[in-house]
Design a protein around this motif. Structure first.
Motif, PDB file in Angstrom:
ATOM      1  N   GLU A 290     -31.181   5.084 -24.357  1.00  0.00           N
ATOM      2  CA  GLU A 290     -31.471   4.039 -23.384  1.00  0.00           C
ATOM      3  C   GLU A 290     -31.350   4.577 -21.957  1.00  0.00           C
ATOM      4  O   GLU A 290     -30.503   5.407 -21.650  1.00  0.00           O
ATOM      5  CB  GLU A 290     -30.509   2.868 -23.589  1.00  0.00           C
ATOM      6  CG  GLU A 290     -30.893   1.636 -22.844  1.00  0.00           C
ATOM      7  CD  GLU A 290     -30.178   0.402 -23.372  1.00  0.00           C
ATOM      8  OE1 GLU A 290     -30.622  -0.683 -22.994  1.00  0.00           O
ATOM      9  OE2 GLU A 290     -29.205   0.511 -24.124  1.00  0.00           O
ATOM     10  N   GLU A 291     -32.215   4.063 -21.062  1.00  0.00           N
ATOM     11  CA  GLU A 291     -32.198   4.457 -19.658  1.00  0.00           C
ATOM     12  C   GLU A 291     -31.042   3.769 -18.945  1.00  0.00           C
ATOM     13  O   GLU A 291     -30.813   2.571 -19.098  1.00  0.00           O
ATOM     14  CB  GLU A 291     -33.517   4.072 -18.997  1.00  0.00           C
ATOM     15  CG  GLU A 291     -33.620   4.506 -17.556  1.00  0.00           C
ATOM     16  CD  GLU A 291     -34.926   4.087 -16.907  1.00  0.00           C
ATOM     17  OE1 GLU A 291     -35.127   4.480 -15.756  1.00  0.00           O
ATOM     18  OE2 GLU A 291     -35.726   3.364 -17.534  1.00  0.00           O
ATOM     19  N   VAL A 292     -30.305   4.557 -18.147  1.00  0.00           N
ATOM     20  CA  VAL A 292     -29.171   4.036 -17.386  1.00  0.00           C
ATOM     21  C   VAL A 292     -29.196   4.616 -15.977  1.00  0.00           C
ATOM     22  O   VAL A 292     -29.930   5.562 -15.695  1.00  0.00           O
ATOM     23  CB  VAL A 292     -27.817   4.375 -18.055  1.00  0.00           C
ATOM     24  CG1 VAL A 292     -27.674   3.677 -19.400  1.00  0.00           C
ATOM     25  CG2 VAL A 292     -27.629   5.873 -18.204  1.00  0.00           C
ATOM     26  N   TYR A 293     -28.379   4.026 -15.115  1.00  0.00           N
ATOM     27  CA  TYR A 293     -28.199   4.534 -13.766  1.00  0.00           C
ATOM     28  C   TYR A 293     -26.703   4.682 -13.534  1.00  0.00           C
ATOM     29  O   TYR A 293     -25.916   3.777 -13.827  1.00  0.00           O
ATOM     30  CB  TYR A 293     -28.806   3.578 -12.734  1.00  0.00           C
ATOM     31  CG  TYR A 293     -28.667   4.084 -11.332  1.00  0.00           C
ATOM     32  CD1 TYR A 293     -29.547   5.046 -10.836  1.00  0.00           C
ATOM     33  CD2 TYR A 293     -27.657   3.633 -10.505  1.00  0.00           C
ATOM     34  CE1 TYR A 293     -29.413   5.538  -9.549  1.00  0.00           C
ATOM     35  CE2 TYR A 293     -27.518   4.121  -9.217  1.00  0.00           C
ATOM     36  CZ  TYR A 293     -28.399   5.074  -8.747  1.00  0.00           C
ATOM     37  OH  TYR A 293     -28.267   5.569  -7.474  1.00  0.00           O
ATOM     38  N   CYS A 294     -26.287   5.837 -13.008  1.00  0.00           N
ATOM     39  CA  CYS A 294     -24.875   6.104 -12.754  1.00  0.00           C
ATOM     40  C   CYS A 294     -24.745   6.757 -11.383  1.00  0.00           C
ATOM     41  O   CYS A 294     -25.738   6.922 -10.669  1.00  0.00           O
ATOM     42  CB  CYS A 294     -24.304   7.000 -13.844  1.00  0.00           C
ATOM     43  SG  CYS A 294     -25.131   8.597 -13.951  1.00  0.00           S
ATOM     44  N   ALA A 295     -23.541   7.152 -11.008  1.00  0.00           N
ATOM     45  CA  ALA A 295     -23.314   7.768  -9.702  1.00  0.00           C
ATOM     46  C   ALA A 295     -24.159   9.023  -9.499  1.00  0.00           C
ATOM     47  O   ALA A 295     -24.518   9.356  -8.380  1.00  0.00           O
ATOM     48  CB  ALA A 295     -21.833   8.094  -9.528  1.00  0.00           C
ATOM     49  N   GLY A 296     -24.522   9.696 -10.583  1.00  0.00           N
ATOM     50  CA  GLY A 296     -25.339  10.898 -10.484  1.00  0.00           C
ATOM     51  C   GLY A 296     -26.821  10.621 -10.382  1.00  0.00           C
ATOM     52  O   GLY A 296     -27.606  11.514 -10.108  1.00  0.00           O
ATOM     53  N   GLY A 297     -27.229   9.373 -10.632  1.00  0.00           N
ATOM     54  CA  GLY A 297     -28.629   8.994 -10.594  1.00  0.00           C
ATOM     55  C   GLY A 297     -29.092   8.424 -11.920  1.00  0.00           C
ATOM     56  O   GLY A 297     -28.295   8.031 -12.759  1.00  0.00           O
TER      57      GLY A 297
END
Length: 101
Positions: A52-59
């Motif tokens: 699944e696609e996610v967004y985190c502090a790294g992008g």
């Protein structure tokens, strides 16, 4: 207690340094919020699935593995960023957003 609050504020504004001291990052830049990706869900609301696609502090990235619980009670996620050649890293689900369906 005001002393404890002041110490926490100082900690939050302190700069974090990586091991080789070549790059400094503010603690505020290590956290994601719903403002970073409007319409995306916090990973604490729904557990992300592998792939699944996610967004985190790294992008932006893709979940590679969902592991046990972290100290804050959320799951530990292994994420591979979209950047070519990026190595997977770990993030607490409490600091990850999930792409809307």
């Amino acid at each position: 207690d005001q002393g404890e609050s002041a110490a926490q504020d100082t900690l939050e504004r302190r700069q974090v340094t990586n091991g080789n001291k070549s790059k400094r990052v503010h603690l505020d830049n290590l956290h994601v919020s719903s403002n970073d990706r409007p319409g995306w869900l916090p990973a604490t609301d729904r557990m992300p699935r592998v792939g699944e696609e996610v967004y985190c502090a790294g992008g932006a990235g893709i979940v590679e593995t969902v592991l046990g619980k972290t100290g804050d009670g959320s799951r530990l996620l292994q994420i591979r960023l979209e950047s070519p050649g990026a190595k997977p890293f770990f993030a607490a689900a409490s600091n990850v957003l999930i792409a809307p369906n």
